[in-house]
Scaffold this motif. Structure first.
Motif, PDB file in Angstrom:
ATOM      1  N   LYS A  25       0.844  -1.201   0.000  1.00  6.10           N
ATOM      2  CA  LYS A  25       0.000   0.000   0.000  1.00  6.10           C
ATOM      3  C   LYS A  25       0.882   1.256   0.000  1.00  6.10           C
ATOM      4  O   LYS A  25       0.634   2.187  -0.774  1.00  6.10           O
ATOM      5  N   ASP A  26       1.893   1.274   0.858  1.00  6.59           N
ATOM      6  CA  ASP A  26       2.819   2.413   0.902  1.00  6.59           C
ATOM      7  C   ASP A  26       3.566   2.564  -0.427  1.00  6.59           C
ATOM      8  O   ASP A  26       3.786   3.671  -0.907  1.00  6.59           O
ATOM      9  N   PHE A  27       3.937   1.442  -1.015  1.00  2.00           N
ATOM     10  CA  PHE A  27       4.658   1.448  -2.289  1.00  2.00           C
ATOM     11  C   PHE A  27       3.794   2.045  -3.394  1.00  2.00           C
ATOM     12  O   PHE A  27       4.276   2.827  -4.224  1.00  2.00           O
ATOM     13  N   LEU A  28       2.510   1.708  -3.403  1.00  2.00           N
ATOM     14  CA  LEU A  28       1.592   2.230  -4.419  1.00  2.00           C
ATOM     15  C   LEU A  28       1.470   3.751  -4.344  1.00  2.00           C
ATOM     16  O   LEU A  28       1.209   4.403  -5.354  1.00  2.00           O
ATOM     17  N   LYS A  29       1.676   4.308  -3.154  1.00  2.00           N
ATOM     18  CA  LYS A  29       1.601   5.766  -2.992  1.00  2.00           C
ATOM     19  C   LYS A  29       2.709   6.481  -3.769  1.00  2.00           C
ATOM     20  O   LYS A  29       2.597   7.666  -4.050  1.00  2.00           O
ATOM     21  N   GLN A  30       3.775   5.770  -4.118  1.00  2.00           N
ATOM     22  CA  GLN A  30       4.894   6.355  -4.853  1.00  2.00           C
ATOM     23  C   GLN A  30       4.586   6.517  -6.345  1.00  2.00           C
ATOM     24  O   GLN A  30       5.292   7.239  -7.046  1.00  2.00           O
ATOM     25  N   ILE A  31       3.562   5.831  -6.821  1.00  2.00           N
ATOM     26  CA  ILE A  31       3.269   5.836  -8.258  1.00  2.00           C
ATOM     27  C   ILE A  31       2.588   7.141  -8.652  1.00  2.00           C
ATOM     28  O   ILE A  31       1.585   7.529  -8.068  1.00  2.00           O
ATOM     29  N   LYS A  32       3.155   7.780  -9.645  1.00  2.00           N
ATOM     30  CA  LYS A  32       2.606   9.022 -10.199  1.00  2.00           C
ATOM     31  C   LYS A  32       1.999   8.684 -11.557  1.00  2.00           C
ATOM     32  O   LYS A  32       2.713   8.293 -12.486  1.00  2.00           O
ATOM     33  N   THR A  33       0.687   8.841 -11.679  1.00  2.00           N
ATOM     34  CA  THR A  33       0.003   8.446 -12.911  1.00  2.00           C
ATOM     35  C   THR A  33       0.178   9.469 -14.035  1.00  2.00           C
ATOM     36  O   THR A  33      -0.116   9.169 -15.189  1.00  2.00           O
ATOM     37  N   ASN A  34       0.675  10.646 -13.716  1.00  2.00           N
ATOM     38  CA  ASN A  34       0.825  11.683 -14.740  1.00  2.00           C
ATOM     39  C   ASN A  34       2.224  11.733 -15.340  1.00  2.00           C
ATOM     40  O   ASN A  34       2.516  12.564 -16.189  1.00  2.00           O
TER      41      ASN A  34
END
Length: 148
Positions: free
Chosen positions: A69-78
């Protein structure tokens, strides 16, 4: 919502579901241990041994899910990159990959995407690849047609 945003949202939902399932399982195991303690006046802890082992396993699984969950927060979709990086969609001649966390198959808009971790064996092969690059995994050859 872009395809990247939708994939990230699905990954977050699945990780949240895992976390919730582990919390519920941990709660049930703790209740069972408490129940065993109250109903057992002898010094026999054999019933609690397996429960404690299950509790430990589920707590480890939940910890892994919380890290995901914390790792997914690093993903920038833009962010757009010509290289395969965290958050990229890598389309090949036979499969589509989403570089995020290991979730598995996601069906979206009549297409299949496989959410994988960059640290997985195939994620390591895809890392920093570019359009038209080739790679082989499990004796299957792939050609990258597009990176989004």
């Amino acid at each position: 919502m872009t395809i990247k945003q939708q994939l990230l949202q699905i990954c977050n939902e699945r990780v949240d579901k895992r976390i919730q399932d582990y919390k519920e399982e941990i709660h049930l195991i703790k209740e069972a241990i408490e129940s065993n303690d109250k109903g057992n006046s002898e010094d026999d802890d054999s019933g609690n041994g397996k429960l404690l082992n299950d509790l430990e396993k589920n707590m480890a699984y939940m910890n892994d899910a919380l890290k995901a969950k914390d790792f997914l927060k690093q993903i920038k979709t833009n962010v757009n990159s010509t290289d395969a990086v965290l958050g990229s969609i890598v389309k090949t001649d036979s499969m589509n990959f989403y570089l995020a966390t290991s979730i598995g198959k996601i069906e979206l808009e009549n297409k299949e995407y496989f959410a994988i971790s960059l640290s997985s064996p195939i994620g390591q092969l895809l890392k920093n690849k570019k359009q038209n690059d080739r790679f082989e995994f499990n004796q299957t050859k792939y050609v990258i047609s597009e990176i989004i």
